[in-house]
Every structure is written in C-alpha cells, then in structure tokens.
Design a protein around this motif. Sequence first.
Motif, PDB file in Angstrom:
ATOM      1  N   ARG A 148       0.831  -1.206   0.000  1.00  0.00           N
ATOM      2  CA  ARG A 148       0.000   0.000   0.000  1.00  0.00           C
ATOM      3  C   ARG A 148       0.868   1.261   0.000  1.00  0.00           C
ATOM      4  N   ILE A 149       2.012   1.182   0.617  1.00  0.00           N
ATOM      5  CA  ILE A 149       2.929   2.323   0.546  1.00  0.00           C
ATOM      6  C   ILE A 149       3.352   2.562  -0.888  1.00  0.00           C
ATOM      7  N   PHE A 150       3.702   1.478  -1.588  1.00  0.00           N
ATOM      8  CA  PHE A 150       4.114   1.633  -2.989  1.00  0.00           C
ATOM      9  C   PHE A 150       2.966   2.167  -3.830  1.00  0.00           C
ATOM     10  N   ALA A 151       1.774   1.603  -3.644  1.00  0.00           N
ATOM     11  CA  ALA A 151       0.632   2.055  -4.443  1.00  0.00           C
ATOM     12  C   ALA A 151       0.335   3.531  -4.185  1.00  0.00           C
ATOM     13  N   ALA A 152       0.412   3.943  -2.924  1.00  0.00           N
ATOM     14  CA  ALA A 152       0.130   5.341  -2.600  1.00  0.00           C
ATOM     15  C   ALA A 152       1.158   6.275  -3.215  1.00  0.00           C
ATOM     16  N   LYS A 153       2.424   5.901  -3.150  1.00  0.00           N
ATOM     17  CA  LYS A 153       3.471   6.752  -3.733  1.00  0.00           C
ATOM     18  C   LYS A 153       3.355   6.798  -5.248  1.00  0.00           C
ATOM     19  N   ALA A 154       3.068   5.665  -5.878  1.00  0.00           N
ATOM     20  CA  ALA A 154       2.943   5.639  -7.337  1.00  0.00           C
ATOM     21  C   ALA A 154       1.734   6.457  -7.796  1.00  0.00           C
ATOM     22  N   LEU A 155       0.594   6.286  -7.124  1.00  0.00           N
ATOM     23  CA  LEU A 155      -0.612   7.013  -7.522  1.00  0.00           C
ATOM     24  C   LEU A 155      -0.479   8.510  -7.254  1.00  0.00           C
ATOM     25  N   SER A 156       0.119   8.875  -6.137  1.00  0.00           N
ATOM     26  CA  SER A 156       0.289  10.307  -5.853  1.00  0.00           C
ATOM     27  C   SER A 156       1.239  10.957  -6.847  1.00  0.00           C
ATOM     28  N   LEU A 203      -5.977  18.726 -28.012  1.00  0.00           N
ATOM     29  CA  LEU A 203      -6.204  17.983 -26.769  1.00  0.00           C
ATOM     30  C   LEU A 203      -5.735  16.534 -26.894  1.00  0.00           C
ATOM     31  N   LEU A 204      -5.946  15.917 -28.050  1.00  0.00           N
ATOM     32  CA  LEU A 204      -5.448  14.558 -28.257  1.00  0.00           C
ATOM     33  C   LEU A 204      -3.926  14.526 -28.211  1.00  0.00           C
ATOM     34  N   ALA A 205      -3.285  15.518 -28.799  1.00  0.00           N
ATOM     35  CA  ALA A 205      -1.819  15.568 -28.783  1.00  0.00           C
ATOM     36  C   ALA A 205      -1.296  15.703 -27.360  1.00  0.00           C
ATOM     37  N   TRP A 206      -1.930  16.544 -26.549  1.00  0.00           N
ATOM     38  CA  TRP A 206      -1.509  16.666 -25.150  1.00  0.00           C
ATOM     39  C   TRP A 206      -1.812  15.386 -24.374  1.00  0.00           C
ATOM     40  N   GLY A 207      -2.858  14.649 -24.778  1.00  0.00           N
ATOM     41  CA  GLY A 207      -3.099  13.347 -24.158  1.00  0.00           C
ATOM     42  C   GLY A 207      -1.957  12.376 -24.424  1.00  0.00           C
ATOM     43  N   CYS A 208      -1.417  12.411 -25.648  1.00  0.00           N
ATOM     44  CA  CYS A 208      -0.229  11.591 -25.938  1.00  0.00           C
ATOM     45  C   CYS A 208       0.946  12.004 -25.053  1.00  0.00           C
ATOM     46  N   ALA A 209       1.086  13.308 -24.830  1.00  0.00           N
ATOM     47  CA  ALA A 209       2.166  13.777 -23.963  1.00  0.00           C
ATOM     48  C   ALA A 209       1.984  13.282 -22.535  1.00  0.00           C
ATOM     49  N   LEU A 210       0.741  13.207 -22.072  1.00  0.00           N
ATOM     50  CA  LEU A 210       0.486  12.689 -20.724  1.00  0.00           C
ATOM     51  C   LEU A 210       0.924  11.235 -20.608  1.00  0.00           C
ATOM     52  N   VAL A 211       0.625  10.433 -21.628  1.00  0.00           N
ATOM     53  CA  VAL A 211       1.062   9.031 -21.604  1.00  0.00           C
ATOM     54  C   VAL A 211       2.587   8.952 -21.607  1.00  0.00           C
ATOM     55  N   GLY A 212       3.240   9.806 -22.408  1.00  0.00           N
ATOM     56  CA  GLY A 212       4.700   9.833 -22.396  1.00  0.00           C
ATOM     57  C   GLY A 212       5.258  10.256 -21.048  1.00  0.00           C
ATOM     58  N   ALA A 213       4.583  11.200 -20.373  1.00  0.00           N
ATOM     59  CA  ALA A 213       5.041  11.620 -19.046  1.00  0.00           C
ATOM     60  C   ALA A 213       4.933  10.479 -18.043  1.00  0.00           C
ATOM     61  N   LEU A 214       3.928   9.626 -18.188  1.00  0.00           N
ATOM     62  CA  LEU A 214       3.800   8.486 -17.282  1.00  0.00           C
ATOM     63  C   LEU A 214       4.950   7.499 -17.461  1.00  0.00           C
ATOM     64  N   VAL A 215       5.478   7.402 -18.680  1.00  0.00           N
ATOM     65  CA  VAL A 215       6.659   6.545 -18.892  1.00  0.00           C
ATOM     66  C   VAL A 215       7.827   7.059 -18.057  1.00  0.00           C
ATOM     67  N   TYR A 216       8.104   8.346 -18.153  1.00  0.00           N
ATOM     68  CA  TYR A 216       9.204   8.918 -17.381  1.00  0.00           C
ATOM     69  C   TYR A 216       8.936   8.817 -15.885  1.00  0.00           C
ATOM     70  N   ALA A 217       7.674   8.960 -15.466  1.00  0.00           N
ATOM     71  CA  ALA A 217       7.352   8.827 -14.054  1.00  0.00           C
ATOM     72  C   ALA A 217       7.612   7.408 -13.558  1.00  0.00           C
ATOM     73  N   ALA A 218       7.233   6.410 -14.364  1.00  0.00           N
ATOM     74  CA  ALA A 218       7.479   5.019 -13.966  1.00  0.00           C
ATOM     75  C   ALA A 218       8.970   4.725 -13.880  1.00  0.00           C
ATOM     76  N   VAL A 219       9.732   5.241 -14.832  1.00  0.00           N
ATOM     77  CA  VAL A 219      11.192   5.056 -14.774  1.00  0.00           C
ATOM     78  C   VAL A 219      11.769   5.794 -13.568  1.00  0.00           C
ATOM     79  N   GLY A 220      11.201   6.943 -13.219  1.00  0.00           N
ATOM     80  CA  GLY A 220      11.645   7.648 -12.030  1.00  0.00           C
ATOM     81  C   GLY A 220      11.390   6.854 -10.771  1.00  0.00           C
ATOM     82  N   LEU A 221      10.208   6.228 -10.668  1.00  0.00           N
ATOM     83  CA  LEU A 221       9.926   5.367  -9.517  1.00  0.00           C
ATOM     84  C   LEU A 221      10.906   4.204  -9.450  1.00  0.00           C
ATOM     85  N   LEU A 222      11.172   3.590 -10.603  1.00  0.00           N
ATOM     86  CA  LEU A 222      12.112   2.474 -10.627  1.00  0.00           C
ATOM     87  C   LEU A 222      13.504   2.918 -10.209  1.00  0.00           C
ATOM     88  N   GLY A 223      13.951   4.056 -10.697  1.00  0.00           N
ATOM     89  CA  GLY A 223      15.263   4.553 -10.302  1.00  0.00           C
ATOM     90  C   GLY A 223      15.322   4.916  -8.839  1.00  0.00           C
TER      91      GLY A 223
END
Length: 479
Positions: A148-156, A203-223
Amino acid sequence: MGATDSSLAPPRDQLVGGVAPPTARHRRAEDAPAEGASVAAAPLGRTLRFELVKLLAQWRVRVALAACWLGPAAFVVAVGQQTQLPADTVFGRWMHASGWAGSLVVLGFCCTWALPLLTALVAGDAFAVEDRLGTWRHLLLVVRSPRRIFAAKALSSAAVVGLMVVGLTASSIVGGLLGGAGHDLVGLSGQHVPTGRAAGLVLLAWGCALVGALVYAAVGLLGSVAFGRSPMGLAAPALLAVVLQGAQLFPLPAVVRLALPSQVLLGWRGLFTAPAQTGPVLAGLATALAWTAVATAAAHLLFVRRDFANPTDDGTGRRALLLGALPLVGVLAASTTLVALATPARGSGIEQAQVERAVATSFAHLYRLQTEELHRPPVTEQQLATGATCDRAGGRYAAQGPGNDWRCVVTWHLPGARAVGSAVYQIDVAADGRFVADGDGPKEVNGYFTVRTPDGDQANPLWQVDGLVDLMAPPPSKG
C-alpha cells in the motif's frame, strides 16, 4: 509479611462476580494482538492523501506546478508580440496565424525536455527521500503494508504529474486565445484545419504527452527504488530522455524507432497530417503503456523484496540494478518484434516515393492557401494534379534515408492553362520523418518569404514547407 496490602486491592463495590476488573497493565496485554495475528493495514485512501500532502508540501513541486500553470501562457503571449517566430520548431511559423500553433510549440518543447525534468522532481525522489531521512520504520509502523505504501506513492506521483500536464495544456491554449489568434490551423500537410477540429486534435496531442510523461514517471519510480538514497534515482528520467534524444539522431531502422518509448512524444504530429498518420500514434501509445506497466511492476517487485528490518539496506546493489534494467530491455525487444510483424515499416521508413508523395501533398494544400492570399480564382487539389520528383545529392546517392541533401522538383497544372508549373525545393529530412522544404525558385512562387497581395505583403506559405513522412507507409510497389 504475607498479608496483602489492602491499598492495592480494589474496593468491594467494584468486584463483579467476585473477580476484580483488569488493571491498566492487564488491559494493555489483553488488547494487544495475539502472536502471529495479522494487523490491519491503513486504508489506501488515507495513505494516498498523506503522500499527496507530502508531495505538495515540497517547495520545488509547488514552484514546478506554478510554472506549468502560468509559464506557457506568458510564453505564447510574449512570442505572439514578436516579429521573429521560432520557425525551426514544428508549427512555429504559424504562431501569428493561429493560437493553436502556440500550444503545439509548447508541446514540442515539453516533449523534448520539460516532461522528463518535471517527472524527475516528482517521481524520481518518491522513495529515495525516505532513505535519506530514515523514515521507513515510522511509515511502515503506521501503514503496515509495503504494497500500500508503494501504491500510494505511485498514484500520488502520477496524480501530480497529471496535474502538471493539465496545467501546461490549459495554460498554452489560454495563452494562444489571449494573443488574439484563435483562428484555423495549417496542418503538417499544409491542409486547412478548422478551429473546432484543431481544438480536439490539440487535446489529443496533449493526451499523448500525458502518456509519455507516465513513462518517465514510472522510470523515475524504478530509479528511486533501485538506487536508494543515491541521487541517481532523481536523474533517471532525465538520463532516459538524453539517451532517447541521442537515439533519435541516428538512422535507426523504422521498427526500432517506432518501438522506443519516446515515439508517443513524436507520433502526435501524425494527427495533423492529411490523411492522419494514425499508425505511428497507436504504436507509440502501445509502446509507452507497455513501458509504464513494466517499469512500475519492476519497481514494485524490488520494493516489496527489500529488507526493511536492516537499517543499512537501502535496496541498492548489482542485483537491484539488473532486475530493474532487464525488464526494460525485454519490453524494447518485444515491442520491436511486434512492430516488425504488425506493420509494413521497413528500412529507415524514408523512401523516395514516400518523400515525393508527402512533398506533393503539402505543396498542393499550401498552393491553395497562396491562391486565397493573392485573391486568385480558387482551385482544388484534383485540378492541380500536383506531382514531385525527388533525388539525393543530384542522384549520387540512393534516394532513401534521412539527410539534408534531398532536392525535389514539384509540378502542377492550372485549369485552362497548357503550361505546366514547376518549383524547386531543397529538403532536409530528419530521421523521425519530419522534413523542412526551402523554396529555391521561381521567385514568384516560392523564392521569397513574402508575397505581394492586394492587402499588402504577407508571409508566403510556399517559401518554407513543413511536412511529415509516414514511417509506416507501405513500401512502393515495383512494376
């Protein structure tokens, strides 16, 4: 000596059934869970709110949020007041004509550098900060569940990153509208995009950017999990961005380029071509979602396997780095294989027929725009019957692949005229398919950056042409 002290005995009126009530020490012992009994973990919602408060309390996150909500609008308005436009960026030359172009210029900058840096501030330090402050024991004592700690940190982290992207989107659009240029947009194929459709595509283009930002966020969590208290976790998204930017400069095969997680941050440009290049967009979205899922799963696995009872163990080590890197290499190999099997992309994706088709399409659309500026009789693309003949370095090299030595001769027909019009372009084709065509004459068509119209001198839309080659286009048929 053996008599019981009457002062320690309870009064008779407090005896129930001849048995004295438990003392405070007895009550503590009775209330404590039995050995081996599980203790309920703190609710995920409460833990998530706690992590959000911790994130938003950091001054650097507050400054980044303020910059996301205010900076793009100020930039677009300021550039709109200048005579010099960022013509070397996608849609930069159209910022005076349409406010939607300003939002897309901001989007291009964010996809290159801003998003990796913002996600590093949020997700890259999510776990490492607990190691530096030595607060893991306190957090585990309160929450009682590493998962739950991991889930909370990832979701926040994802929520704050999403709030930043929403701020960038809203601010850049508002800036364009405040600049008084909320008009129709000119697409990457030179086509006219009405303002209503342009709003949806932006708006669709910025939605693609949001998905790309989640990639960097996931790599940040992993690092952050893999490197522990080391600052390398904070730099993981930025390092990934540098590696991907370097890879984009090389003439990689199209199947590898389309399988990179950065493709979603480039593929949105295909939404603004005619017809829309949806293949690269979908490939980028699928690859980005796969990278996000795999990086998050790897970070979760490393975190729950950590020995929190050992105060000297911060999760770092050769094994942690290996477990963090191998899944990402695996998803890259799998994505490349799937793109190769599911799409017709071959080689560099930049072939002579594809370049000729893209240049001719853009010229036909922009010729109509120039015709409107000059108040000439309107024509259609079908009437123009535009074609292009392209080669590289005067035919010394094979007409394929990226390079700044492409040369195209564009021809067209005007209704009622026997002569065939022609114009020359020097073209720089980037490895990602984007090209810039510089007009090389005749002067009346594309040889000068302005044209004289009944309303005064205006920008010549045929002088410099932006376009995009579809890397997923099927190879030309032989014969």
